[in-house]
Design an enzyme around this catalytic site. Structure first.
Site, PDB file in Angstrom:
ATOM      1  N   ASP A  10       4.879   4.966  -0.956  1.00 21.32           N
ATOM      2  CA  ASP A  10       3.739   4.129  -0.604  1.00 21.32           C
ATOM      3  C   ASP A  10       4.309   2.926   0.149  1.00 21.32           C
ATOM      4  OD1 ASP A  10       1.072   2.911  -0.795  1.00 21.32           O
ATOM      5  OD2 ASP A  10       2.015   1.590  -2.257  1.00 21.32           O
ATOM      6  N   ASP A  12       2.449  -0.708   0.914  1.00 24.35           N
ATOM      7  CA  ASP A  12       2.102  -2.027   0.387  1.00 24.35           C
ATOM      8  C   ASP A  12       2.340  -2.100  -1.123  1.00 24.35           C
ATOM      9  OD1 ASP A  12       0.751  -3.511   2.755  1.00 24.35           O
ATOM     10  OD2 ASP A  12      -0.150  -1.532   2.792  1.00 24.35           O
TER      11      ASP A  12
END
Length: 225
Positions: A10, A12
């Site tokens: 991922d 952020d």
């Protein structure tokens, strides 16, 4: 753990410390239309793609802008911060180098928009480490659906059980597990109150990426073996 041939991150809150920024953008944006930012907003939109989030804002807050105008405005508000204020999380660069040494592929599966994702990767000098950058708008459903992780595995030419996922939020952890991958939850200040939930959902939990490295910066014995 299965033999890991690829690691999918991922973006952020996992690779970069940026979750603080999005809360302030939401507050500013909604304030323009006379709305306060609900305390539950971040959890309600957790895992949604950029397009899904824009649709949520338009429907729930009666935003007069079109979906494309909403996304364009968010990109404008976020771009400078991504280029100049968002840092890598602790140990990320050393971990990426270790993966490269061991010929373990790396990819990104993010709910963010492509323009912003590519901007922060370029500004931090890590774009070259990733063989695939998949964004939520490329697939049918955002996290916690597994679509974005399955698409990343496809682009990396690996099967799901050969992938490790790194995520900072429950929706993403569930997405990785539903894709049939080994999931590491990553600590993040923004989701510190969800620490117990994250640890319970994931296969593993790390405070930061240095935990996966030995004193010489190589992968610790047993990691991805």
């Amino acid at each position: 753990m299965n033999k890991i041939k690829a690691v999918i991150f991922d973006l952020d809150g996992t690779l970069v410390d940026s979750m603080w920024m999005w809360k302030s953008i939401d507050m500013e944006y909604l304030g323009r239309y006379g709305h306060q930012c609900p305390e539950t907003l971040q959890r309600e939109i957790e895992g949604m793609s950029f397009s899904e989030t824009a649709a949520y804002f338009k429907d729930h807050f009666a935003i007069p802008q079109s979906l494309e105008e909403i996304k364009a405005e968010w990109i404008r508000m976020a771009m400078d911060k991504y280029r100049h204020e968002v840092p890598l999380k602790k140990g990320v660069l050393a971990f990426l180098n270790a993966l490269k040494i061991h010929n373990i592929k790396a990819g990104i599966a993010t709910s963010n928009g492509r323009e912003l994702a590519e901007a922060v990767l370029e500004s931090l000098g890590i774009a070259g480490y990733f063989e695939a950058v998949i964004v939520g708008c490329q697939v049918a459903a955002g996290k916690p659906a597994p679509d974005v992780y399955l698409e990343a595995a496809k682009w990396l030419h690996v099967i799901p059980k050969e992938c490790a996922v790194f995520e900072d939020l429950p929706a993403g952890i569930l997405a990785g597990k539903r894709a049939g991958m080994t999931v590491f939850a990553v600590e993040d200040e923004f989701s510190r109150d969800l620490r117990e939930e994250k640890a319970g959902l994931a296969h593993y939990f790390i405070e930061d990426f240095t935990q996966l490295l030995d004193k010489d910066g190589d992968l610790r014995n047993g990691v991805f073996a």
